[in-house]
Design an enzyme around this catalytic site. Structure first.
Site, short mmCIF file in Angstrom:
data_model
loop_
_atom_site.label_atom_id
_atom_site.label_comp_id
_atom_site.label_asym_id
_atom_site.label_seq_id
_atom_site.Cartn_x
_atom_site.Cartn_y
_atom_site.Cartn_z
CE LYS A 47 -9.09 -12.86 -4.06
NZ LYS A 47 -8.10 -12.44 -2.56
CE LYS A 56 -12.83 -5.48 -1.68
NZ LYS A 56 -13.44 -4.83 -0.10
CE LYS A 61 -4.43 -1.68 1.85
NZ LYS A 61 -5.11 -1.91 3.11
#
Ligand code: TRP
Length: 334
Positions: free
Chosen positions: A197, A200, A115
């Protein structure tokens, strides 16, 4: 009122609309666990602000996630479904646990490294201590089990280390939580690239089916899903696109991959993709309807939010008081 003696805690961020991958991998299992454990399902809005958020969107998404929990079948009287920010004990325990966590440990967290690379202009202290807040979430409720995805196992391991360190100094204060990695539920991959994968945050919106997608969008996305030239519905690693569609169909129809192979023996991909889309839409439609009803019923949802925060706070206060006493904070005179 609550169910099992053992405690279960899990949380999710409301920063993106969930996909059917989140549903199959997490939400659907949660519903089956709620008979066995006393469960807390938290919308972790305090974690979300480690990355800059638009206030109105954050508030809206948080309510959508909370109502989605209920709409998928989590009973808000049997489970504690609430917002992290409504229970200030999370932040208080996080502060205390910060003083029992080492810089070196936090520096090794792969999510922090990822991040901070992604948000290089905002490497804030909250992003660094994110796992300590997560430890506080879990330890506040003396959770025995924590359902998490593999990406969160490192944070759970850190939680266990912090709890053991604290217990070694002060005696048995915290239950040491175990990860719960559910029965190998179907792994759901991207519809556009079955080696990835389903996510979202995928930029290609055809890659993911969102929990909010209406039937026509679902059918269209499956129609566009990547397949191959084999013209054969077979559950095989040589056909990753078809294999993924079979996994999805199996998860949503309860049919086994073998039954599905037989059902589509000699039939084309067009028919197969339509059946997959219909099975997903058949499951999502009632959930979406229930969620819409909840979102329209403001007073009812508000009362759930209020009573559930109170129930969480009651449990959290017990642990926090014990911790404060152990470390030598003065007693509150009443
Ligand atoms: N960090 C978790 C995630 O991003 C969310 C989370 C916060 C969580 N607190 C938790 C998950 C406690 C399990 C238990 O997925």
């Amino acid at each position: 009122m609550l169910n099992g003696e053992k405690m279960l805690f899990s949380g999710a961020q409301a920063t993106n609309v969930l996909t059917i991958g989140n549903y199959i991998g997490a939400l659907k299992n949660w519903v089956s666990l709620s008979d066995e454990y006393t469960c807390l399902y938290c919308v972790v809005d305090e974690h979300s602000i480690t990355v800059r958020q638009d206030p109105a969107t954050l508030r809206k998404r948080a309510r959508e996630l909370l109502t989605l929990y209920i709409a998928t079948g989590l009973d808000p009287e049997k489970n504690i479904i609430y917002y992290q920010s409504h229970v200030p004990q999370h932040a208080e325990l996080a502060w205390i646990l910060n003083c029992y966590t080492y810089m070196g440990e936090l520096s090794r967290m792969t999510q922090f490294k990822d991040k901070s690379a992604k948000h290089a202009d905002n490497i804030n202290a909250g992003l660094f201590t994110y796992p300590v807040l997560m430890a506080a979430d879990i330890l506040l409720y003396q959770a025995d089990v924590v359902p998490v995805g593999v990406d969160q196992l490192q944070h759970l391991e850190l939680t266990r280390n912090i709890a053991e360190r604290f217990n070694n100094i002060y005696g048995d204060v915290f239950t040491i939580p175990e990860p719960y990695v559910g029965k190998v539920g179907a792994k759901i991959q991207s519809l556009q690239d079955p080696s990835k994968k389903m996510s979202k945050s995928d930029e290609n919106e055809n890659a993911s089916i969102y929990m909010t997608d209406p039937r026509d969008v679902i059918i269209r996305k499956f129609k566009r899903a990547v397949t191959d030239n084999e013209a054969c519905v077979r559950y095989s690693d040589d056909q990753p696109g078809i294999k993924n569609l079979i996994s999805i169909y199996s998860a949503f129809s309860q049919k086994t991959p073998e039954e599905i192979e037989r059902e589509f023996d000699g039939r084309g991909y067009g028919e197969f993709k339509l059946a997959v889309g219909e099975s997903v839409a058949d499951v999502l439609e009632p959930i979406q309807k229930k969620q819409a009803d909840l979102l329209a019923n403001k007073d009812y949802v508000d009362s759930i939010i209020k009573t559930n925060a109170e129930r969480a706070s009651y449990l959290a206060t017990k642990t926090l008081r014990k911790v404060q006493k152990k470390i030598g904070f003065p007693e509150i005179v009443r």
